[in-house]
Structures are given as C-alpha cells and as structure tokens.
Design an enzyme around this catalytic site. Sequence first.
Site, mmCIF file in Angstrom:
data_model
loop_
_atom_site.group_PDB
_atom_site.id
_atom_site.type_symbol
_atom_site.label_atom_id
_atom_site.label_comp_id
_atom_site.label_asym_id
_atom_site.label_seq_id
_atom_site.Cartn_x
_atom_site.Cartn_y
_atom_site.Cartn_z
ATOM 1 N N GLU A 36 0.842 -1.205 0.000
ATOM 2 C CA GLU A 36 0.000 0.000 0.000
ATOM 3 C C GLU A 36 0.879 1.259 0.000
ATOM 4 O OE1 GLU A 36 -2.621 -0.418 3.355
ATOM 5 O OE2 GLU A 36 -3.787 -1.997 2.381
ATOM 6 N N ARG A 93 -9.592 7.447 -22.637
ATOM 7 C CA ARG A 93 -10.134 6.809 -23.846
ATOM 8 C C ARG A 93 -11.392 6.013 -23.544
ATOM 9 N NH1 ARG A 93 -4.881 3.986 -25.923
ATOM 10 N NH2 ARG A 93 -4.546 3.975 -23.685
ATOM 11 N N GLN A 94 -11.634 5.739 -22.239
ATOM 12 C CA GLN A 94 -12.904 5.071 -21.872
ATOM 13 C C GLN A 94 -13.836 6.179 -21.390
ATOM 14 O OE1 GLN A 94 -13.436 1.385 -21.879
ATOM 15 N NE2 GLN A 94 -15.527 2.165 -21.854
ATOM 16 N N ASP A 167 -6.580 9.537 -37.535
ATOM 17 C CA ASP A 167 -8.026 9.265 -37.471
ATOM 18 C C ASP A 167 -8.744 10.597 -37.281
ATOM 19 O OD1 ASP A 167 -8.014 9.844 -34.628
ATOM 20 O OD2 ASP A 167 -7.284 7.819 -34.296
ATOM 21 N N LYS A 190 -9.851 5.484 -39.641
ATOM 22 C CA LYS A 190 -9.375 4.341 -38.846
ATOM 23 C C LYS A 190 -10.559 3.689 -38.124
ATOM 24 C CE LYS A 190 -7.575 4.618 -34.549
ATOM 25 N NZ LYS A 190 -6.713 5.131 -33.483
ATOM 26 N N ASP A 217 -0.639 12.843 -33.250
ATOM 27 C CA ASP A 217 -1.629 12.118 -32.447
ATOM 28 C C ASP A 217 -1.476 12.538 -30.986
ATOM 29 O OD1 ASP A 217 -3.795 10.494 -32.068
ATOM 30 O OD2 ASP A 217 -2.847 8.657 -32.778
HETATM 31 C C1 R5P Z 1 -7.164 6.914 -30.135
HETATM 32 O O1 R5P Z 1 -8.073 7.295 -30.851
HETATM 33 C C2 R5P Z 1 -5.961 7.744 -29.836
HETATM 34 O O2 R5P Z 1 -6.083 9.042 -30.303
HETATM 35 C C3 R5P Z 1 -4.705 7.106 -30.392
HETATM 36 O O3 R5P Z 1 -4.755 7.133 -31.809
HETATM 37 C C4 R5P Z 1 -4.592 5.689 -29.922
HETATM 38 O O4 R5P Z 1 -4.708 5.626 -28.550
HETATM 39 C C5 R5P Z 1 -3.280 5.080 -30.359
HETATM 40 O O5 R5P Z 1 -3.281 3.761 -29.975
HETATM 41 P P1 R5P Z 1 -2.287 2.718 -30.602
HETATM 42 O O6 R5P Z 1 -0.904 3.281 -30.502
HETATM 43 O O7 R5P Z 1 -2.465 1.490 -29.745
HETATM 44 O O8 R5P Z 1 -2.702 2.467 -31.993
#
Ligand code: R5P
Length: 290
Positions: A36, A93-94, A167, A190, A217
Amino acid sequence: MIVIPGPASQSLGFQIAKILNVAVAPVRFDRFPDGEAYVRILSSLENKHVVVVQSTYPPQDQHMLELLLILDAAKDLGATKTTAVIPYFAYARQDKRFLPREAIGAKTFCKLLESVDTDEVITVEIHDPCILDRIKKAGQNLSAMQLLGKHLKKTYNPDNPLIIAPDDGAIDIAKSMASVFDSDYTFLEKRRDKYTGEIHTEKKEINIAGRDVIIVDDIVCTGGTIANAIKIIKEQGVKRVFVAFTHALFVKNALTRMLSAGGTLLTTDTIPSEVDHISVAPLIANVFKS
Ligand code: R5P
C-alpha cells in the site's frame, strides 16, 4: 503557492516549480510491507495554494491513488486551494460505453478528483476535452502541438509539410500543428474492433509525392495507429515523415513497431520515454503566470 512533484512526475514537477520560482514541498513516498502507498508531507501547507504534479501513466491505478492521497492530505493540512496537474490523464479513452454495460473510467476518475475537493485540474492533450466538463470546478486542457511544431520547424525545417491525423479524432490537433507551418491538413479513416482492439486504417490517395509529412496524435499506445499511417503514406512517394505525439504510452513493442515503420519521432515529457522529447513544463507553468 507550493509545488508537490508526485512520484510519477518528479522531474516535471521540479521544472515547473523552478520556472515559477516557487518552493517544492518535501514529501516522503514509500510503500507499506503489503504494497500500500505511504505519503507524508514534510512541510507546512497551511494557507497555501498547493499544486500537485502527477501524471497517471502505467501503472495508472497506482499513480491515480498516489495523486488522490496527496490532494486529500493537502486539504487536511490546511491548503486553501489544490490544483491537480495531470500531464497524462488516465482512462480518458474510456469516456463512453462502447459496448453495453461497460464502466466509464473517465467519469469515475473525475468523480474521484472531486471527492478529495480538488479545486482545479490542468491536463495536457486529454483524449477528449469534453471529459473535463464532468469536473464541476475548473478543468483546463492544454495542447502541446504548438510546442512540438515549433521544435520540428527549428530542428528539421520541414518543407511545406502536409499534416496528417491518423483518425478523425485527431483533426483538431492536426489543425493546431498546421497553424505553425501555415500548411494544410487532412485525416485518415481508422476503425478499431470493439472486441479485439485491432486497428484497420483505410488506404487514402493523398497527393504527397516529394512533400514532407507530419503525422500527429495525442497518444501512442501499441504504435499500431501510427505504424499503419506511416505505411499508407510511404506508399505514396512522401519525402520525409515526422511523427509528433504528446503522450508516449508505449506498451508492448510500440517503439520498435514505429521505428521499423520509419519516420522521425518527437514527443513530450508528460510520460518519461527514451524518444526525443521536449518539456511541457513551460506550457504548464504559463497557466500559473497569467
Ligand atoms: C485513439 O483514438 C488515440 O487518439 C490514439 O490514436 C490511440 O490511442 C493510439 O493507440 P495505438 O498506438 O495502440 O494504436
């Protein structure tokens, strides 16, 4: 104001304090024999604005809990205001249910920050800035794209680069990068399999023969998104490929995967990594100057 660099962001926290010319609170971070977390703040925080700098990269749950322990203790010890500087915001991301009955990690993290009476949250390139709307008190998202762009310009002087988002979610940061070069930008399509996480990027005809390209990104995790984008671009006679991303999460063989795809990588220090990086310390410190 006093800064507490958390165990995950020691260097960044010290740099921010140095730029602001404010004191750093000495803290003892340790582990109990059962694992802990143990935190003891070694100076008075009474009547102070306490800025805790702690990124929440893996092990995310551990870094999140350490952050919450420090923020909670700071208020117990009489801090008048607490600011959580979270350079990499975990669970972002979640941010919704992709499959029925999933837990929404981003929402829970925001609730936890509120539960320890955090007055302000500052983060960098959060996956979706709307997440911060869940925090009733002030939340601020900073972008590192201008910093990264200016560094690329100074170091490599890309020639009329086309900025590519791998994306559509990264289109805003592509736009920000494009503004540094006064250039154009576009995005690739994507798709991610909701069950396996596998990524598929559609081929796209882009007129880039003889041109430099900068792929941008927010996060590189497994490296699949960027590796796919590089492959598609390289098939079309590009001159040089640069990849600028804010968070070097790098799981599994991400770095090898990207290096084999080719391209010059540039990131920040929101997450410590071995890739060429520039510090977000001036960007974050600037918030406190204004
Ligand atoms: C997701 O939409 C994020 O913007 C990144 O493109 C994503 O997390 C990248 O993940 P990875 O490197 O696993 O493709």
